[in-house]
Design a protein around this motif. Structure first.
Motif, PDB file in Angstrom:
ATOM      1  N   LEU A  86       0.523  -1.004   0.395  1.00 19.71           N
ATOM      2  CA  LEU A  86      -0.157   0.306   0.176  1.00 19.71           C
ATOM      3  C   LEU A  86       0.624   1.606   0.179  1.00 19.71           C
ATOM      4  O   LEU A  86       0.836   2.353  -0.574  1.00 19.71           O
ATOM      5  N   GLU A  87       2.148   1.238   0.122  1.00 20.62           N
ATOM      6  CA  GLU A  87       3.368   2.215   1.022  1.00 20.62           C
ATOM      7  C   GLU A  87       3.605   2.660  -0.665  1.00 20.62           C
ATOM      8  O   GLU A  87       3.741   3.792  -0.618  1.00 20.62           O
ATOM      9  N   THR A  88       3.667   1.706  -2.157  1.00 16.30           N
ATOM     10  CA  THR A  88       4.310   1.841  -2.954  1.00 16.30           C
ATOM     11  C   THR A  88       3.432   2.799  -4.099  1.00 16.30           C
ATOM     12  O   THR A  88       2.217   2.483  -3.734  1.00 16.30           O
ATOM     13  N   PRO A  89       4.393   3.499  -4.965  1.00 19.17           N
ATOM     14  CA  PRO A  89       3.702   4.394  -5.734  1.00 19.17           C
ATOM     15  C   PRO A  89       2.848   3.982  -6.517  1.00 19.17           C
ATOM     16  O   PRO A  89       1.188   4.657  -6.378  1.00 19.17           O
ATOM     17  N   GLU A  90       3.129   3.263  -6.744  1.00 22.78           N
ATOM     18  CA  GLU A  90       2.858   2.812  -8.095  1.00 22.78           C
ATOM     19  C   GLU A  90       2.630   1.114  -8.155  1.00 22.78           C
ATOM     20  O   GLU A  90       3.372   0.169  -8.897  1.00 22.78           O
ATOM     21  N   ILE A 100      -9.632  -3.874   8.748  1.00 17.21           N
ATOM     22  CA  ILE A 100      -9.354  -2.631   7.909  1.00 17.21           C
ATOM     23  C   ILE A 100      -8.329  -2.735   6.932  1.00 17.21           C
ATOM     24  O   ILE A 100      -8.267  -2.088   5.581  1.00 17.21           O
ATOM     25  N   LEU A 101      -7.657  -3.536   6.387  1.00 16.79           N
ATOM     26  CA  LEU A 101      -6.508  -3.930   5.800  1.00 16.79           C
ATOM     27  C   LEU A 101      -7.228  -4.152   3.881  1.00 16.79           C
ATOM     28  O   LEU A 101      -6.902  -3.870   3.123  1.00 16.79           O
ATOM     29  N   HIS A 102      -8.311  -4.933   4.567  1.00 14.20           N
ATOM     30  CA  HIS A 102      -8.942  -5.309   2.922  1.00 14.20           C
ATOM     31  C   HIS A 102      -9.863  -4.030   2.574  1.00 14.20           C
ATOM     32  O   HIS A 102      -9.552  -4.442   1.498  1.00 14.20           O
ATOM     33  N   LYS A 103     -10.329  -3.221   4.030  1.00  9.87           N
ATOM     34  CA  LYS A 103     -11.051  -2.273   2.732  1.00  9.87           C
ATOM     35  C   LYS A 103      -9.840  -1.094   2.104  1.00  9.87           C
ATOM     36  O   LYS A 103     -10.036  -0.668   0.917  1.00  9.87           O
ATOM     37  N   SER A 104      -8.421  -1.210   2.937  1.00  8.30           N
ATOM     38  CA  SER A 104      -6.821  -0.052   1.842  1.00  8.30           C
ATOM     39  C   SER A 104      -7.205  -0.680   0.514  1.00  8.30           C
ATOM     40  O   SER A 104      -6.398  -0.397  -0.039  1.00  8.30           O
TER      41      SER A 104
END
Length: 879
Positions: free
Chosen positions: A462-466, A521-525
């Protein structure tokens, strides 16, 4: 005064002529090699005396020359011809007389020396005959044993070989005798004398062969007896060893088996008595050809074998009686032993069944399978506790067997093996129970551990830009799997209490509940990230439409370049290949322009920019490879041009030179032989430089062949082989023609000298004796000095040739054995070969000076020795 000088000249000529004819008559009387040795020696002494008179003849000739010079100065021109004619005749007669003196003395002296050498060799042969007869005459001495008989036979064979080797000397001696007989006709070397030598040699040869045959028979008879003794001793040792095996305490065989073996041994011992009788008969025959001390030893040896056989027979019968007593006690022992073994086998079978039930199987197991295996281990541990009483019963049975005298170690080992198997199964059960419980704990706690790892990877994603869309979709699928695992764990509360205990199970379920909340929480992100990435996919489609053709075109250019790596068959193929490479270079330049246009569209996309960088890197690598291939192709073509130019130039020189030599060879007449010889020498002077050029052509050819196809390599090699063959044939033709003309020049000079045809020859020192020039005395002195110098040159060449020939003989006399000696041997031969051109130059100088030196026979003999030395050295270099 004029008439007095002419009379003195005529008187000196008549005196000299009478003296020469007297000498020739004496030579004619002694010019014969037939007759006894004393007559030949007398003729040799007479020719030595005649040879000693040769300086007197030279003085008479000098006197004639002085008288002729004085007469020529004072007489008229019409009488000079008569004086010159007489002078010419007396010179010819003197030359004939001097040659006759030398030849007659040399011929008789050679026969004398040949006869002396033959007599020396004949004396040595008869001395050898006498010594060999003394050696073979005594009777054969009886020897102590086999080794001494073998030494005696070896010595006789050495003597026989010596006799056989003397046949070569005999044949050479007979050949020399026949050769001498044809020259001297003396009875000491006639056929009867030759037959006498052969008869004496054959007698010695027959006696030596008979001696060897007799000794071979005696030695073979003893060897056969010795082999029989060794065979009997081996048989005796084998039977003794078998008996020792039956008697020894370490044997594991039963009494019944030992009795059977002893009966077989007794049977063999009875047959051994017959073998000993046969040995006794053989020994009696061997003793007849053995010394008394050796015979005593043979008898002692035979008696020792008989005693050993008797002792073996006694031991066998005693052991058989002992074993009959032991056999009775074995039946009771075997009954108890069978019962013990049956109980051991039953226990082992039960233990094996329990161990087989514990087989965990292969592959990964589910949680339910681990639970079933854990329960099976607990049941097996209970069954093993019940089997412990059987172990105690086996120990009591083993103690019962110890009161027998038989070896109970095998049964003890069986009991120990059963106990070890029991302990092994018990240990394996305990270990498997503990491992299964550990695996169950790990499987129960594994979802939480896997979730922690998955949580970290999702946070990084999730922290990766693309991020990649596929990675996000995979993470969502794994999130759903974790949801199912957490729900399943919450439903297995009772099972967790059995494995972990109530307290640890309660704490574990709390951790599962917290992990479920974090997963939501992670699933929604992840769902939000997936939506963004799907919007970006539409923007990438335009890039894919332009990138695929460029990549396909680059692959096509690379395929073309790979096809051009094969070597070409000829120069035209290489040029065509260079043109194709240049066309590929143009295609690559056009591709680079399209790549620059596409790069403008991918500045904001990291993935596309990476793909373009990779495509650009591949394009640059292909460009460098293409530039290298173009440079190599240009170098190959340049090497081919250089090779063709050098080859054509040398072929043209060979053709022109061959035409010049053919034109020189076709020219007729002896009057221009010197001019042709000078032309030929000038042509030969060009050969060293052209030989260097030949090596250069070969080097260029090798460079061409290194980068050519097999067909072109074969073609270039054929051209080089043809060029070397043309070079070799041209050089051989030129050198052969040069030798031929050098040999013909002295003959032509003699013809000119006798005919006084060529005025050039009239100016040579040999003819200045007849010149009427007032300065003729001074020229005569110069002529004498020149002749002495020429004779010294001839003597120096003879000494040089003799020294070189001696060195070659010493080198060939040593046979090299190691690689270093072979290398040193070849180096010495090459050193001699390097001095051959110097010797050839000296010999050619002698050929040019032949009219001055005279004495053609000495020069011809020197020519033969020089040719023989070169041939011998050449054969040594090539062998």
């Amino acid at each position: 005064m004029t008439q007095q000088l002419q009379d003195e000249f005529d008187s000196s000529v008549e005196n000299a002529e009478a003296w020469m004819k007297a000498i020739q008559e004496r030579l004619r009387i002694n010019d014969n090699t037939k007759g006894p040795r004393s007559a030949l020696e007398a003729r040799l002494r007479e020719t030595e005396k005649i040879r000693a008179l040769e300086p007197e003849g030279s003085l008479k000739m000098d006197l004639i020359l002085v008288k002729a010079d004085a007469a020529l100065r004072s007489i008229s021109e019409d009488k000079k011809h008569e004086v010159l004619s007489k002078l010419k005749d007396i010179k010819a007669l003197w030359e004939e007389t001097a040659i006759y003196i030398t030849h007659c003395h040399s011929r008789i002296e050679w026969v004398w020396l040949h006869w002396s050498e033959y007599l020396k060799a004949q004396d040595e042969f008869y001395t050898w005959i006498h010594n060999m007869r003394v050696t073979l005459e005594p009777d054969i001495e009886l020897q102590l044993g086999l080794k001494e008989k073998q030494w005696q036979l070896s010595h006789a064979q050495v003597l026989q070989n010596d006799v056989l080797n003397q046949s070569v000397l005999l044949e050479r001696l007979l050949e020399e005798a026949a050769s001498l007989f044809s020259r001297i006709g003396d009875p000491s070397v006639d056929e009867d004398a030759q037959k006498k030598m052969r008869v004496e040699y054959e007698g010695i040869k027959q006696e030596a062969q008979n001696r060897v045959k007799l000794l071979e028979m005696i030695t073979k008879e003893h060897e056969q007896y010795s082999a029989s003794v060794n065979q009997f001793q081996s048989w005796l040792n084998g039977v003794t060893e078998r008996l020792n095996c039956c008697i020894g305490e370490a044997t594991k065989s039963s009494a019944e088996d030992k009795l059977k073996a002893l009966k077989e041994i007794a049977k063999d011992i009875r047959s051994g008595g017959k073998k000993w009788k046969h040995l006794e008969n053989q020994c009696a025959e061997v003793i007849q050809n053995t010394s008394p001390l050796g015979s005593a030893r043979l008898k002692d040896e035979l008696e020792a074998l008989r005693k050993a056989l008797e002792q073996l027979k006694l031991r066998s019968s005693e052991e058989e009686e002992r074993l009959l007593k032991i056999q009775q006690s074995e039946s009771a022992y075997e009954s108890h032993a069978r019962q013990l073994e049956a109980d051991i086998q039953k226990l082992k079978k039960d233990l094996q069944r329990l161990e087989n039930d514990l087989d965990p199987g292969e592959g990964e197991k589910t949680e339910d399978e681990f639970v079933a295996l854990w329960r099976k281990c607990n049941a097996t541990r209970a069954a093993l506790a019940a089997e412990e009483s059987k172990i105690e019963r086996l120990k009591a049975q083993l103690k019962e067997l110890l009161r027998f005298s038989q070896d109970v170690q095998p049964h003890a080992d069986s009991v120990v093996s059963a106990i070890q198997q029991y302990q092994s199964v018990r240990g394996k059960t305990s270990k498997m129970s503990a491992d299964t419980e550990t695996q169950l704990r790990r499987l129960i706690q594994n979802p939480l551990q896997s979730f922690e790892q998955w949580k970290l990877s999702v946070q990084m994603l999730l922290e990766t830009p693309e991020p990649e869309l596929a990675h996000v979709e995979d993470a969502l699928a794994e999130s759903s799997q974790f949801k199912e695992k957490f729900m399943t764990l919450q439903l297995k509360k009772d099972h967790l209490n059995d494995v972990l205990g109530e307290e640890k199970a309660e704490s574990f379920l709390q951790e599962v509940a917290e992990a479920s909340k974090e997963r939501e929480i992670l699933h929604k992100s992840l769902l939000q990230s997936k939506s963004k990435l799907q919007n970006l996919v539409l923007q990438h489609e335009n890039f894919d439409a332009g990138f695929a053709p460029l990549k396909k075109k680059l692959s096509a250019i690379k395929a073309k370049l790979d096809l051009e790596k094969e070597p070409q068959p000829d120069l035209l193929g290489k040029k065509t290949q260079l043109q194709r490479l240049q066309m590929i270079q143009d295609d690559l330049a056009e591709l680079a322009i399209h790549m620059e246009e596409l790069e403008k569209l991918v500045q904001s996309n990291t993935t596309h920019r990476h793909e373009m960088n990779q495509l650009s890197s591949d394009s640059q690598a292909l460009k460098r490879s293409l530039e290298v291939m173009i440079q190599q192709s240009e170098d190959h073509i340049q090497k081919y041009w250089v090779y063709n130019d050098k080859l054509s130039e040398l072929q043209e020189w060979l053709s022109v030179t061959r035409e010049k030599i053919d034109s020189c060879q076709d020219a007729d007449g002896e009057q221009n032989i010197e001019g042709r010889l000078e032309d030929l020498e000038r042509l030969l002077a060009e050969f060293p430089d052209k030989e260097i050029q030949l090596h250069l052509v070969e080097a260029h050819g090798q460079l061409v062949m290194e980068n050519s196809s097999p067909e072109e390599t074969a073609h270039v090699q054929a051209e080089l082989d043809q060029l070397k063959e043309s070079w070799k044939s041209l050089k051989e033709m030129a050198t052969g023609l040069l030798k031929k003309w050098q040999l013909n020049i002295p003959v032509a000079d003699k013809k000119r000298k006798r005919g006084f045809v060529d005025s050039r020859w009239m100016s040579r020192p040999a003819f200045r004796l007849f010149d009427v020039d007032p300065n003729h005395k001074q020229e005569k002195m110069g002529e004498g000095q020149s002749t002495n110098s020429h004779l010294k040159l001839l003597h120096d060449f003879e000494e040089w040739l003799r020294g070189e020939n001696t060195k070659l003989t010493k080198i060939l006399a040593r046979t090299p054995s190691s690689a270093e000696e072979i290398k040193a041997h070849q180096s010495k031969l090459e050193e001699l070969q390097s001095r051959v051109p110097q010797g050839q130059h000296l010999f050619e100088d002698l050929l040019h000076l032949h009219p001055v030196i005279g004495n053609s026979e000495d020069l011809e003999e020197l020519r033969y020795r020089w040719m023989l030395y070169k041939s011998k050295l050449r054969e040594s270099m090539t062998s």
